[in-house]
Write a protein that holds these residues in place. Sequence first.
Motif, PDB file in Angstrom:
ATOM      1  N   PHE A 177      88.543  65.979  18.762  1.00  0.00           N
ATOM      2  CA  PHE A 177      88.248  65.276  20.047  1.00  0.00           C
ATOM      3  C   PHE A 177      87.204  65.569  20.688  1.00  0.00           C
ATOM      4  CE2 PHE A 177      92.787  65.406  18.858  1.00  0.00           C
ATOM      5  CZ  PHE A 177      93.279  64.221  18.738  1.00  0.00           C
ATOM      6  N   LEU A 178      86.409  66.696  20.412  1.00  0.00           N
ATOM      7  CA  LEU A 178      85.115  66.957  21.018  1.00  0.00           C
ATOM      8  C   LEU A 178      84.355  65.976  20.862  1.00  0.00           C
ATOM      9  CD1 LEU A 178      84.804  70.870  20.005  1.00  0.00           C
ATOM     10  CD2 LEU A 178      85.727  69.698  22.255  1.00  0.00           C
ATOM     11  N   PRO A 179      83.345  65.658  21.725  1.00  0.00           N
ATOM     12  CA  PRO A 179      82.172  64.615  21.679  1.00  0.00           C
ATOM     13  C   PRO A 179      81.212  65.137  20.618  1.00  0.00           C
ATOM     14  CG  PRO A 179      82.175  65.621  23.621  1.00  0.00           C
ATOM     15  CD  PRO A 179      83.416  66.360  23.234  1.00  0.00           C
ATOM     16  N   ALA A 180      80.459  64.109  20.073  1.00  0.00           N
ATOM     17  CA  ALA A 180      79.340  64.408  19.065  1.00  0.00           C
ATOM     18  C   ALA A 180      78.356  65.208  19.967  1.00  0.00           C
ATOM     19  CB  ALA A 180      79.049  63.121  18.479  1.00  0.00           C
ATOM     20  N   GLN A 181      77.786  66.180  19.484  1.00  0.00           N
ATOM     21  CA  GLN A 181      76.709  66.697  19.915  1.00  0.00           C
ATOM     22  C   GLN A 181      75.432  67.140  19.080  1.00  0.00           C
ATOM     23  OE1 GLN A 181      76.568  66.825  23.253  1.00  0.00           O
ATOM     24  NE2 GLN A 181      74.806  67.436  23.180  1.00  0.00           N
ATOM     25  N   PRO A 182      74.661  66.077  18.338  1.00  0.00           N
ATOM     26  CA  PRO A 182      73.810  66.418  17.502  1.00  0.00           C
ATOM     27  C   PRO A 182      72.472  67.157  18.342  1.00  0.00           C
ATOM     28  CG  PRO A 182      73.898  64.300  18.259  1.00  0.00           C
ATOM     29  CD  PRO A 182      75.089  64.781  18.796  1.00  0.00           C
ATOM     30  N   ASP A 183      71.896  67.874  17.490  1.00  0.00           N
ATOM     31  CA  ASP A 183      70.707  68.739  17.759  1.00  0.00           C
ATOM     32  C   ASP A 183      69.443  67.824  17.865  1.00  0.00           C
ATOM     33  OD1 ASP A 183      68.771  70.525  18.327  1.00  0.00           O
ATOM     34  OD2 ASP A 183      68.926  71.301  16.172  1.00  0.00           O
ATOM     35  N   LEU A 184      69.582  67.153  19.017  1.00  0.00           N
ATOM     36  CA  LEU A 184      68.389  66.040  19.088  1.00  0.00           C
ATOM     37  C   LEU A 184      66.946  66.752  19.468  1.00  0.00           C
ATOM     38  CD1 LEU A 184      70.244  63.945  21.838  1.00  0.00           C
ATOM     39  CD2 LEU A 184      69.262  63.048  19.597  1.00  0.00           C
ATOM     40  N   MET A 185      66.962  67.848  19.838  1.00  0.00           N
ATOM     41  CA  MET A 185      65.587  68.469  19.952  1.00  0.00           C
ATOM     42  C   MET A 185      65.082  69.103  18.500  1.00  0.00           C
ATOM     43  SD  MET A 185      64.841  67.743  22.678  1.00  0.00           S
ATOM     44  CE  MET A 185      63.062  68.541  22.653  1.00  0.00           C
ATOM     45  N   GLY A 186      66.163  69.462  17.702  1.00  0.00           N
ATOM     46  CA  GLY A 186      65.978  69.829  16.438  1.00  0.00           C
ATOM     47  C   GLY A 186      65.462  68.563  15.468  1.00  0.00           C
ATOM     48  N   LEU A 187      66.045  67.512  15.697  1.00  0.00           N
ATOM     49  CA  LEU A 187      65.678  66.333  14.982  1.00  0.00           C
ATOM     50  C   LEU A 187      64.354  65.687  15.345  1.00  0.00           C
ATOM     51  CD1 LEU A 187      69.023  64.220  15.002  1.00  0.00           C
ATOM     52  CD2 LEU A 187      68.011  65.499  13.000  1.00  0.00           C
ATOM     53  N   LEU A 188      64.001  66.144  16.661  1.00  0.00           N
ATOM     54  CA  LEU A 188      62.682  65.433  17.149  1.00  0.00           C
ATOM     55  C   LEU A 188      61.623  66.597  16.420  1.00  0.00           C
ATOM     56  CD1 LEU A 188      60.914  63.537  18.926  1.00  0.00           C
ATOM     57  CD2 LEU A 188      61.278  65.343  20.813  1.00  0.00           C
ATOM     58  N   ALA A 189      62.111  67.829  16.406  1.00  0.00           N
ATOM     59  CA  ALA A 189      61.168  68.959  15.933  1.00  0.00           C
ATOM     60  C   ALA A 189      60.671  68.385  14.403  1.00  0.00           C
ATOM     61  CB  ALA A 189      61.782  70.133  15.965  1.00  0.00           C
ATOM     62  N   GLU A 190      61.810  68.069  13.598  1.00  0.00           N
ATOM     63  CA  GLU A 190      61.565  67.746  12.287  1.00  0.00           C
ATOM     64  C   GLU A 190      60.648  66.496  12.126  1.00  0.00           C
ATOM     65  OE1 GLU A 190      61.928  67.490   8.229  1.00  0.00           O
ATOM     66  OE2 GLU A 190      62.117  69.047   9.641  1.00  0.00           O
ATOM     67  N   GLN A 191      60.806  65.624  13.065  1.00  0.00           N
ATOM     68  CA  GLN A 191      59.805  64.250  13.138  1.00  0.00           C
ATOM     69  C   GLN A 191      58.612  65.048  13.553  1.00  0.00           C
ATOM     70  OE1 GLN A 191      60.528  61.360  15.647  1.00  0.00           O
ATOM     71  NE2 GLN A 191      58.617  60.260  15.385  1.00  0.00           N
ATOM     72  N   GLY A 192      58.367  65.938  14.398  1.00  0.00           N
ATOM     73  CA  GLY A 192      57.120  66.665  14.554  1.00  0.00           C
ATOM     74  C   GLY A 192      56.329  67.128  13.383  1.00  0.00           C
ATOM     75  N   ARG A 193      57.128  68.161  12.536  1.00  0.00           N
ATOM     76  CA  ARG A 193      56.713  68.449  11.597  1.00  0.00           C
ATOM     77  C   ARG A 193      56.373  67.858  10.074  1.00  0.00           C
ATOM     78  NH1 ARG A 193      57.986  69.950   6.382  1.00  0.00           N
ATOM     79  NH2 ARG A 193      59.819  68.521   6.437  1.00  0.00           N
ATOM     80  N   VAL A 194      57.095  66.791   9.896  1.00  0.00           N
ATOM     81  CA  VAL A 194      56.480  65.684   9.049  1.00  0.00           C
ATOM     82  C   VAL A 194      55.215  65.011   9.674  1.00  0.00           C
ATOM     83  CG1 VAL A 194      57.178  63.865   7.739  1.00  0.00           C
ATOM     84  CG2 VAL A 194      58.895  65.490   8.330  1.00  0.00           C
ATOM     85  N   THR A 195      55.154  64.869  10.642  1.00  0.00           N
ATOM     86  CA  THR A 195      53.950  64.109  11.226  1.00  0.00           C
ATOM     87  C   THR A 195      52.656  64.903  11.223  1.00  0.00           C
ATOM     88  OG1 THR A 195      55.352  62.731  12.838  1.00  0.00           O
ATOM     89  CG2 THR A 195      52.945  63.089  13.536  1.00  0.00           C
ATOM     90  N   VAL A 196      52.804  66.345  11.433  1.00  0.00           N
ATOM     91  CA  VAL A 196      51.805  67.273  11.088  1.00  0.00           C
ATOM     92  C   VAL A 196      51.328  67.227   9.991  1.00  0.00           C
ATOM     93  CG1 VAL A 196      51.231  69.748  11.296  1.00  0.00           C
ATOM     94  CG2 VAL A 196      52.336  68.662  13.449  1.00  0.00           C
ATOM     95  N   GLU A 197      52.381  67.281   8.822  1.00  0.00           N
ATOM     96  CA  GLU A 197      51.971  67.257   7.679  1.00  0.00           C
ATOM     97  C   GLU A 197      51.232  66.147   7.048  1.00  0.00           C
ATOM     98  OE1 GLU A 197      55.278  67.810   4.871  1.00  0.00           O
ATOM     99  OE2 GLU A 197      55.687  69.722   5.559  1.00  0.00           O
ATOM    100  N   GLY A 198      51.612  64.873   7.562  1.00  0.00           N
ATOM    101  CA  GLY A 198      51.018  63.950   7.688  1.00  0.00           C
ATOM    102  C   GLY A 198      49.314  63.754   8.071  1.00  0.00           C
ATOM    103  N   LEU A 221      50.562  67.817  20.881  1.00  0.00           N
ATOM    104  CA  LEU A 221      51.826  67.152  21.070  1.00  0.00           C
ATOM    105  C   LEU A 221      53.130  67.754  20.563  1.00  0.00           C
ATOM    106  CD1 LEU A 221      50.968  63.371  20.512  1.00  0.00           C
ATOM    107  CD2 LEU A 221      51.492  64.449  22.666  1.00  0.00           C
ATOM    108  N   VAL A 222      53.208  68.294  19.265  1.00  0.00           N
ATOM    109  CA  VAL A 222      54.442  68.827  18.506  1.00  0.00           C
ATOM    110  C   VAL A 222      54.686  70.048  19.469  1.00  0.00           C
ATOM    111  CG1 VAL A 222      55.563  69.725  16.796  1.00  0.00           C
ATOM    112  CG2 VAL A 222      54.039  67.552  16.603  1.00  0.00           C
ATOM    113  N   ALA A 223      53.691  70.892  19.877  1.00  0.00           N
ATOM    114  CA  ALA A 223      54.031  72.026  20.659  1.00  0.00           C
ATOM    115  C   ALA A 223      54.517  71.746  22.142  1.00  0.00           C
ATOM    116  CB  ALA A 223      52.748  72.908  20.839  1.00  0.00           C
ATOM    117  N   ALA A 224      53.987  70.716  22.664  1.00  0.00           N
ATOM    118  CA  ALA A 224      54.620  70.204  23.999  1.00  0.00           C
ATOM    119  C   ALA A 224      56.103  69.582  23.948  1.00  0.00           C
ATOM    120  CB  ALA A 224      53.646  69.136  24.313  1.00  0.00           C
TER     121      ALA A 224
END
Length: 201
Positions: free
Chosen positions: A5-26, A121-124
């Motif tokens: 019954f606990l509300p969902a609490q995904p790691d949003l900043m972690g997900l954004l960081a993963e997008q940043g990591r892939v973006t930097v690779e690209g 940007l990714v560091a920010a």
Amino acid sequence: MKRWFLPAQPDLMGLLAEQGRVTVEGIDAFVEWAAGAEGKGDEVRVAEHGADDARRAVQRALRIAFTTPLSAEDLYELSERLDAVLNGAKNLVREAELLALGPDPAIADMAIYIREGTHELVAAFAAVTGDGDTAIERADAAIKASRKLEHRYRDAMSALVAVTDVGVLFERRELYRRCARIGDDVVRAAERVWYSVVKEA
């Protein structure tokens, strides 16, 4: 049982960081492509698809999150504006390939500034929820990199007056403009960092 019954609490900043990591690779691959490593264009495309998946993961998480470390709108905008940077690089590579016109020293220089801005940007993004001053400092550094790109863009456009082949002139101009637009996308993302920090203060 209670955990059901606990509300969902995904790691949003972690997900954004993963997008940043892939973006930097690209973007790193984009810089190598711009320096003459033609095969790196494929890596830019692969990274862009990975970044799209990461962006969608952020969006899905926003739909189910009970609370968010930043407003849902800010997280959505940061993700979307970062996505535009790598999309621009992929589109530039594709355009150059369609034109059968490889990158030149001006594009190589502008790509370096794009990489500098993207890393900042990714560091920010990483600092935006915990250290607003650092986030703003890194966002300002991203904007500064884009301003350097703008100066290089103007120099490159001015040099085109010496190009006698009209077709090549127009094709080069389009590629230069694409670089400039990527710089603008970096600025838009950096400005959203500023907005997010100021709003949370």
